[in-house]
Design an enzyme around this catalytic site. Structure first.
Site, PDB file in Angstrom:
ATOM      1  N   ASP A  26       4.468  -4.625  -1.603  1.00  0.00           N
ATOM      2  CA  ASP A  26       4.408  -5.271  -0.284  1.00  0.00           C
ATOM      3  C   ASP A  26       5.689  -5.024   0.512  1.00  0.00           C
ATOM      4  O   ASP A  26       6.762  -4.825  -0.063  1.00  0.00           O
ATOM      5  CB  ASP A  26       4.187  -6.782  -0.489  1.00  0.00           C
ATOM      6  CG  ASP A  26       3.644  -7.459   0.765  1.00  0.00           C
ATOM      7  OD1 ASP A  26       3.254  -6.749   1.709  1.00  0.00           O
ATOM      8  OD2 ASP A  26       3.621  -8.700   0.793  1.00  0.00           O
ATOM      9  N   HIS A  60       4.164   2.844   5.246  1.00  0.00           N
ATOM     10  CA  HIS A  60       3.183   3.181   4.205  1.00  0.00           C
ATOM     11  C   HIS A  60       3.471   4.564   3.629  1.00  0.00           C
ATOM     12  O   HIS A  60       3.340   4.806   2.438  1.00  0.00           O
ATOM     13  CB  HIS A  60       1.758   3.139   4.770  1.00  0.00           C
ATOM     14  CG  HIS A  60       1.351   1.772   5.251  1.00  0.00           C
ATOM     15  ND1 HIS A  60       1.624   0.633   4.531  1.00  0.00           N
ATOM     16  CD2 HIS A  60       0.704   1.367   6.377  1.00  0.00           C
ATOM     17  CE1 HIS A  60       1.147  -0.422   5.188  1.00  0.00           C
ATOM     18  NE2 HIS A  60       0.613  -0.007   6.318  1.00  0.00           N
ATOM     19  N   LEU A 108       0.350   7.524 -19.750  1.00  0.00           N
ATOM     20  CA  LEU A 108       0.243   6.369 -18.847  1.00  0.00           C
ATOM     21  C   LEU A 108      -1.106   6.332 -18.116  1.00  0.00           C
ATOM     22  O   LEU A 108      -1.559   7.353 -17.598  1.00  0.00           O
ATOM     23  CB  LEU A 108       1.366   6.448 -17.794  1.00  0.00           C
ATOM     24  CG  LEU A 108       1.340   5.376 -16.703  1.00  0.00           C
ATOM     25  CD1 LEU A 108       1.853   4.042 -17.242  1.00  0.00           C
ATOM     26  CD2 LEU A 108       2.172   5.807 -15.495  1.00  0.00           C
TER      27      LEU A 108
HETATM   28  C1  IPE Z   1      -1.253  -7.641  -0.664  1.00  0.00           C
HETATM   29  O1  IPE Z   1      -0.398  -7.588   0.410  1.00  0.00           O
HETATM   30  C2  IPE Z   1      -2.132  -6.430  -0.701  1.00  0.00           C
HETATM   31  C3  IPE Z   1      -1.504  -5.179  -1.089  1.00  0.00           C
HETATM   32  C4  IPE Z   1      -0.262  -5.014  -1.415  1.00  0.00           C
HETATM   33  C5  IPE Z   1      -2.375  -4.053  -1.114  1.00  0.00           C
HETATM   34  P1  IPE Z   1      -0.733  -8.232   1.837  1.00  0.00           P
HETATM   35  O2  IPE Z   1       0.401  -7.895   2.689  1.00  0.00           O
HETATM   36  O3  IPE Z   1      -2.076  -7.797   2.276  1.00  0.00           O
HETATM   37  O4  IPE Z   1      -0.799  -9.788   1.510  1.00  0.00           O
HETATM   38  P2  IPE Z   1      -0.579 -11.042   2.435  1.00  0.00           P
HETATM   39  O5  IPE Z   1      -1.475 -10.874   3.612  1.00  0.00           O
HETATM   40  O6  IPE Z   1       0.858 -11.060   2.835  1.00  0.00           O
HETATM   41  O7  IPE Z   1      -0.925 -12.206   1.579  1.00  0.00           O
HETATM   42  C1  IPE Z   2       2.023  -3.415   1.766  1.00  0.00           C
HETATM   43  O1  IPE Z   2       2.798  -3.500   2.885  1.00  0.00           O
HETATM   44  C2  IPE Z   2       0.977  -2.346   1.860  1.00  0.00           C
HETATM   45  C3  IPE Z   2      -0.383  -2.856   1.974  1.00  0.00           C
HETATM   46  C4  IPE Z   2      -0.751  -4.104   2.085  1.00  0.00           C
HETATM   47  C5  IPE Z   2      -1.421  -1.863   1.988  1.00  0.00           C
HETATM   48  P1  IPE Z   2       2.362  -4.322   4.178  1.00  0.00           P
HETATM   49  O2  IPE Z   2       1.633  -3.415   5.097  1.00  0.00           O
HETATM   50  O3  IPE Z   2       1.618  -5.559   3.799  1.00  0.00           O
HETATM   51  O4  IPE Z   2       3.763  -4.685   4.778  1.00  0.00           O
HETATM   52  P2  IPE Z   2       4.222  -6.065   5.418  1.00  0.00           P
HETATM   53  O5  IPE Z   2       3.897  -7.136   4.421  1.00  0.00           O
HETATM   54  O6  IPE Z   2       3.437  -6.223   6.677  1.00  0.00           O
HETATM   55  O7  IPE Z   2       5.681  -5.896   5.641  1.00  0.00           O
HETATM   56 MG    MG Z   3       2.187  -7.444   3.362  1.00  0.00          MG
END
Ligand code: IPE
Ligand code: IPE
Ligand code: MG
Length: 258
Positions: A38, A55, A149
Site C-alpha cells: 500500500d 504503481h 518460491l
Molecule cells: C488494499 O489497499 C488493496 C491492495 C493493496 C491491493 P487499499 O488502498 O485498496 O485499501 P484501503 O482502501 O486503504 O483500505
Molecule cells: C496500493 O497503493 C496499490 C493498490 C491498492 C493497487 P494505493 O494505490 O492504495 O496507494 P495509496 O494508499 O492511495 O497511497
Molecule cells: Mg491504498
C-alpha cells in the site's frame, strides 16, 4: 543455501545486509509471507506525479522482494495486487493497474523461471480483462513445474466474497449428497477457499502506515504475526523486508497455548 547467499552478497554493496541475512538463516524463516502493498498513490502525490507512476514504481519493488524472498528460502509470497473493492477507483487507474501484470510478467517472467519461482493467482478471473488473465495464465503455465518460491498474486481478490462463495459451495455439495453437514469442520472449510493449496500466512506485512486488513485473507490470517510500517510500498527496500523477518523471528507464537 549458503552458496546462494554468498552469490547474493556479491551483488550487493552493503555487507551489513549480508550479515543480517546470515543471522536470519540461523532461525526458521516464515514459510508464507503475505504483503498488503500500500501507499503507491501517496508516494506519487509526494512527488507531484500521477498516481499510476507510484504503481509503476511499486512493480519494481515486487521484483526486488520476490528475489529476496526466494533467496531466503521462503515457501510462499502472497502479494495483494488488486482488491475486489479497487474497482471503485477511476477507470484510468483501474486500467493501468490491470495492465501491470502483463508488463511485469513480460519483463520478469524469464527471471522468475530462472529463479525456479512458481506463479499462482487467487481472485476472481471472470471480470478481469483478457490481457491480464492471458499474462497470468502464461506465467502459471510456464512456471508450473518449478519447485522454489510460490509467488501468489491476489488479483481481484476479496476475502468476504471468497468466504461467502465457499459457504455456497459447501451447501451445494451437502445438497448433492457429496458432503454430510457433520463432516464440515475448519480443515474441510479451508479446502473450499482459494488458498486450499497453501498454508496460512505466518507473517503479514502492510506498508504505508494503514493499520487494517482491507478485506484481505480474513480467515487465513487468524493466527498470523502482523508487521506494519509507515514506509510507502515504492520505498520498501530489501532492508525493510529483512527488518520484518527479523521482527517475526523475535515473536513468540502461542496459538492459544502457553
Ligand atoms: C488494499 O489497499 C488493496 C491492495 C493493496 C491491493 P487499499 O488502498 O485498496 O485499501 P484501503 O482502501 O486503504 O483500505
Ligand atoms: C496500493 O497503493 C496499490 C493498490 C491498492 C493497487 P494505493 O494505490 O492504495 O496507494 P495509496 O494508499 O492511495 O497511497
Ligand atoms: Mg491504498
Amino acid at each position: 543455501m549458503l552458496n546462494k547467499i554468498k552469490l547474493w552478497k556479491n551483488q550487493q554493496q552493503s555487507s551489513s545486509l549480508h550479515e543480517r541475512m546470515l543471522q536470519i538463516e540461523e532461525q526458521p524463516v516464515p514459510s508464507h509471507v503475505a504483503i498488503i502493498m500500500d501507499g503507491n498513490g501517496r508516494w506519487a502525490k509526494k512527488r507531484a506525479l500521477p498516481r499510476v507512476a507510484g504503481h509503476h514504481e511499486g512493480m519494481k519493488v515486487v521484483r526486488k522482494i520476490t528475489r529476496l524472498a526466494s533467496k531466503m528460502g521462503i515457501n510462499t509470497l502472497t502479494l495483494y495486487a488488486f482488491s475486489t473493492e479497487n474497482w471503485k477507483r477511476p477507470k484510468t487507474e483501474v486500467d493501468y493497474l490491470l495492465k501491470l501484470p502483463e508488463e511485469f510478467l513480460g519483463t520478469f517472467l524469464p527471471e522468475l523461471i530462472e529463479e525456479n519461482v512458481r506463479v499462482t493467482m487467487m481472485g476472481y478471473k471472470e471480470n478481469l480483462p483478457s490481457y491480464t488473465i492471458n499474462a497470468i495464465e502464461k506465467a502459471i503455465q510456464d512456471t508450473k513445474d518449478n519447485t522454489g518460491l510460490v509467488l501468489n498474486f491476489a488479483l481481484n481478490y476479496g476475502s468476504r466474497a471468497e468466504i461467502v462463495d465457499a459457504v455456497k459451495r459447501v451447501l451445494n455439495d451437502c445438497q448433492k449428497g457429496i458432503l454430510e453437514s457433520d463432516e464440515v469442520n475448519e480443515d474441510l472449510f479451508s479446502s473450499y477457499l482459494m488458498t486450499s493449496d497453501l498454508t496460512d500466512p505466518d507473517l503479514l506485512i502492510r506498508t504505508s502506515g494503514e493499520i487494517r486488513l482491507s478485506n484481505f485473507m480474513l480467515w487465513q490470517l487468524a493466527y498470523s504475526e502482523f508487521w506494519f510500517t509507515e514506509v510507502l510500498w515504492p520505498d520498501f527496500s530489501e532492508q525493510h523486508f529483512i527488518e520484518a523477518i527479523e521482527a517475526y523471528q523475535n515473536r513468540q507464537r502461542r496459538f492459544g497455548g502457553v
